[in-house]
Design a protein around this motif. Structure first.
Motif, short mmCIF file in Angstrom:
data_model
loop_
_atom_site.label_atom_id
_atom_site.label_comp_id
_atom_site.label_asym_id
_atom_site.label_seq_id
_atom_site.Cartn_x
_atom_site.Cartn_y
_atom_site.Cartn_z
N CYS A 79 0.85 -1.18 0.00
CA CYS A 79 0.00 0.00 0.00
C CYS A 79 0.90 1.24 0.00
CB CYS A 79 -0.89 0.00 1.23
SG CYS A 79 -1.95 1.45 1.31
N ARG A 120 0.02 4.06 1.03
CA ARG A 120 -0.31 4.94 2.16
C ARG A 120 0.07 4.33 3.51
NH1 ARG A 120 -6.22 6.21 2.30
NH2 ARG A 120 -5.54 8.12 3.34
N CYS A 121 0.30 3.00 3.53
CA CYS A 121 0.58 2.33 4.81
C CYS A 121 1.79 1.43 4.67
CB CYS A 121 -0.60 1.45 5.23
SG CYS A 121 -2.18 2.28 5.21
N CYS A 159 -6.22 0.82 5.50
CA CYS A 159 -6.75 2.14 5.15
C CYS A 159 -7.90 2.04 4.14
CB CYS A 159 -5.66 3.03 4.58
SG CYS A 159 -5.13 2.55 2.94
N SER A 183 2.17 -1.66 4.73
CA SER A 183 1.50 -2.96 4.76
C SER A 183 1.41 -3.50 3.34
CB SER A 183 0.10 -2.83 5.35
OG SER A 183 -0.73 -2.14 4.44
N CYS A 220 -6.02 -2.77 0.78
CA CYS A 220 -5.29 -2.56 2.02
C CYS A 220 -6.29 -2.72 3.17
CB CYS A 220 -4.67 -1.17 2.07
SG CYS A 220 -3.92 -0.83 3.67
ZN ZN Z 1 -3.25 1.32 3.33
#
Ligand code: ZN
Ligand code: ADP
Ligand code: ZN
Length: 727
Positions: A445, A447-448, A466, A450, A463
């Motif tokens: 991801c 944004r994360c 998020c 993960s 994800c």
């Molecule tokens: Zn995410």
């Protein structure tokens, strides 16, 4: 002119002073509408005073004190003050967030009456000259006769009497002859009797009942299916006879209609309200008001219910006290279990913490005498025994697409006997990883910190942290190779494998994806109870609270990962979860079997599990925690910071650390990135402080917090998490 101190839902740790010409001491706890900046806000009056520390010419006047519902009781205000203090969270936010949404609005509450109303004669009505009503007005005359005879008539009765009756009654109300008043249910309590108690249940009830009028924290440690609920029900009966209220807190996932039904069936004439976040606004405010008025005698709810006003509180029960959902992970980061204990102490009533696998904190408190331990060591239903638990060593046993041969054989046998089985793995989706076989690229991801989970049916990568979704790539974005494939197993993949192995079996997948539809989960439960399902595949949703009488086999996949986690609580949580899942098997008179697929069959955790031996494992974990200096031997607080740039978060924490005074009693660690270093596009870091004395830590935090709020923040958002559960 009186001055009121108002709690407002704004993120500053102060109350706000206003003039209020009509305020009296009775208004403490009442809601009030005040001007704030350019708008109006609703707050709660915390104090009424003659003076203010703000210069008087700066004070504005409150616009309106609400009298639509009774003020919050002082005891509740004290509880909220305690929380604000203990968790270092602004009092205004704590107070306002404890209220149901409708009461936070700037409009007064329009109550669709929750109680039945009745029309009754007023004194004026009883002596009024009714001769002015013409004889041909049959409805009005007959209503008056009826009121004279029986004294009262409800709206429903009136409607049946004549369609014109409500209008006629309204006229009498206008004339002042009749008044609408609430009817309170008769105070008798009907209890349906339960099963004959076994000796351990009897002992537990006797012990608690003997000290029902005072504070004690009881740890009810009872194996799965040992009849803890029955102990609660019997004690509630006792409280009902005294006209007192019981607060029952259950984990998010456990507040099922099944549990509610058990309570309602036992106390058919008692007003029971449920309080949880899934209720709509009017259900919530109604339940809350019935609790506040003392009418609701049983309050069954999730963590937020711990803040319900309860004037006749007599007992608090926290079921599955070890459950993580009692801790709120944002805003006011409170632990409802810990607040419940404080509340019980404040109200001088007992609190019962029930669990098959108590948290190590509670267990430690029980063995060192701060809590009192009661045990239920056998299953309550006649002939029900604990399931046998075996490990399948997957280094030896052949493993075809996630399922080992012994597990497949056991499933086959179970199907042949027409019994249900359950495959548990805590990972939804098809596979946890999308992997390129030539360059080892994995989908992550942006944004994360993960990996993206493969959802094959929807042809998506998702994800789970998020909610970000993207399309399945057709080739590796790194090397362009088309040989990219899902790696590892999620519930969807196991479901697919099972369908292939057992084409005739009815297979049902239960996870957050499959139960998303409204009532989806309820319908699925019904299918399970009515035996329209042979094999269940699911996540932790399945682990708790449910009694599946026809379930005899549980298979556990993928539990090894938690054995070597860096989170010091991982082993404790895994054990609790596996005990719970295992506990689903053999709840009635069919024997249960549990198979755990593992590469580490000799791990002490699995040893303890095979012997259903919580105590040995708990002692072992406690020894480890003591040596490593972890809770419950120390008390912790975490200063969390997040920012678009990790350097900003770390700088903030370094400045925060620099403001601490080093002492031997409170340890301040270095700032470090969080375990999930990026979430929803923000970089996260934290700073741990700990002490072996809760008192010292509290003093330290109080002094530190005052300095923290003066620190420049530059794009950083920070919070203090007292008694953190996650790192
Ligand atoms: Zn995410
Ligand atoms: P726990 O909450 O400890 O897991 P429950 O309270 O759900 O266990 O009880 C498990 C089952 O045992 C329930 O079906 C319950 O009705 C039954 N039960 C409880 N107490 C008794 C008893 N004394 N005799 C017979 N059955 C009982
Ligand atoms: Zn590649």
């Amino acid at each position: 002119m009186p001055i009121i101190r108002v709690a407002l839902d704004v993120p500053v740790a102060t109350l706000f002073d206003y003039f209020a010409s009509d305020a009296t001491a009775q208004d403490v706890g009442a809601r009030v509408q005040v001007p704030f900046g350019r708008k109006l806000m609703t707050g709660v009056i915390m104090e009424v005073s003659a003076s203010s520390s703000v210069s008087l010419d700066k004070l504005k006047s409150a616009t309106h004190i609400f009298h639509d519902v009774p003020p919050l009781p002082t005891a509740l205000l004290d509880l909220l003050k305690f929380c604000s203090n203990y968790y270092h969270h602004p009092l205004g936010e704590v107070v306002m967030n404890a209220l149901p949404g409708r009461l936070r609005s700037i409009k007064p509450l329009v109550q669709k009456s929750t109680t039945t109303l009745q029309f009754r004669f007023t004194d004026a009505g009883r002596t009024a000259d009714t001769s002015s009503i013409p004889a041909r007005n049959i409805v009005q005359n007959r209503l008056l006769a009826r009121l004279r005879d029986s004294g009262a008539i409800s709206r429903e009765e009136a409607k049946q009497f004549s369609p014109h009756a409500p209008k006629a009654l309204q006229k009498f109300v206008t004339l002042g002859w009749v008044k609408e008043v609430p009817v309170y249910p008769a105070s008798f309590t009907k209890t349906v009797s339960g099963p004959t108690l076994n000796i351990e249940q009897e002992n537990a009830i006797t012990a608690i009942a003997a000290e029902i009028g005072e504070f004690n924290a009881w740890l009810l440690h009872g194996i799965t299916g040992s009849g803890k609920t029955e102990v609660y029900l019997q004690l509630i009966t006792l409280l009902l006879l005294q006209g007192r209220q019981t607060l029952v807190l259950v984990p998010e996932i456990n507040l099922t209609p099944q549990l509610e039904a058990v309570f309602r069936a036992r106390f058919p004439t008692t007003l029971l309200v449920c309080l949880h976040s899934k209720l709509n606004a009017s259900e919530r405010v109604n339940g809350w008001l019935q609790a506040q008025q003392g009418e609701a005698k049983i309050i069954l709810g999730t963590r937020l219910a711990v803040f319900a006003p309860l004037p006749r509180l007599g007992l608090i029960i926290v079921d599955e006290e070890q459950d993580g959902s009692f801790k709120q992970q944002d805003g006011l980061r409170y632990s409802a279990r810990d607040v419940a204990i404080f509340r019980a102490k404040q109200a001088n009533v007992p609190v019962i913490l029930g669990s098959a696998t108590p948290s190590l904190e509670s267990y430690y408190n029980a063995i060192n005498g701060r809590y009192r331990m009661l045990r239920l060591t056998s299953r309550a239903v006649k002939n029900a025994v604990l399931p046998t638990i075996h490990c399948v060593d997957t280094r030896i046993a052949k493993n075809s697409d996630g399922l080992s041969k012994p597990l497949v054989m056991a499933l086959k046998k179970c199907l042949a006997r027409n019994q249900q089985s359950l495959i548990f793995l805590n990972r939804r989706g098809y596979a946890p990883v999308l992997l390129c076989k030539s360059c080892s690229w994995t989908a992550t991801c942006h944004r994360c910190t993960s990996r993206l989970v493969v959802h094959l049916r929807e042809k998506q990568l998702r994800c789970h942290h998020c909610g970000h979704q993207e399309h399945f790539p057709s080739a590796c974005p790194m090397c362009g190779d088309q040989d990219i494939a899902p790696f590892g197993h999620g519930t969807q993949r196991v479901e697919a494998t099972l369908t292939e192995c057992f084409p005739n079996a009815r297979i049902l997948r239960i996870d957050r994806d499959s139960t998303r539809l409204k009532d989806g989960w309820q319908r699925m439960l019904k299918d399970i109870y009515e035996r329209r399902v042979d094999i269940l595949v699911g996540t932790q949703i399945l682990a708790k609270g449910h009694d599946f009488p026809n379930l005899s086999l549980v298979g556990i996949l993928n539990s090894d990962a938690s054995l070597f986690s860096t989170d010091f609580r991982a082993a404790e949580r895994l054990f609790a979860q596996l005990m719970q899942v295992a506990g689903r098997a053999g709840r009635s008179d069919i024997a249960g079997e549990v198979l755990i697929q593992t590469e580490f069959p000799n791990h002490p955790l699995y040893h303890a599990l095979r012997r259903h031996d919580y105590d040995t494992l708990a002692q072992m974990l406690l020894t480890e925690r003591k040596m490593a200096g972890f809770p419950p031997f120390v008390y912790q607080a975490l200063l969390r910071a997040e920012a678009p740039q990790i350097s900003d978060a770390l700088d903030f924490l370094a400045n925060a650390a620099a403001m601490t005074e080093s002492s031997r009693e409170v340890e301040v660690f270095d700032p470090v990135p969080a375990q999930m270093a990026r979430l929803k596009g923000l970089e996260r870091a934290h700073l741990l402080v700990q002490s072996s004395s809760r008192k010292r830590l509290r003093e330290f935090l109080a002094a530190w917090h005052i300095k923290l709020v003066t620190l420049p923040v530059r794009k950083v958002r920070w919070t203090l998490d007292v008694d953190p559960q996650e790192f």
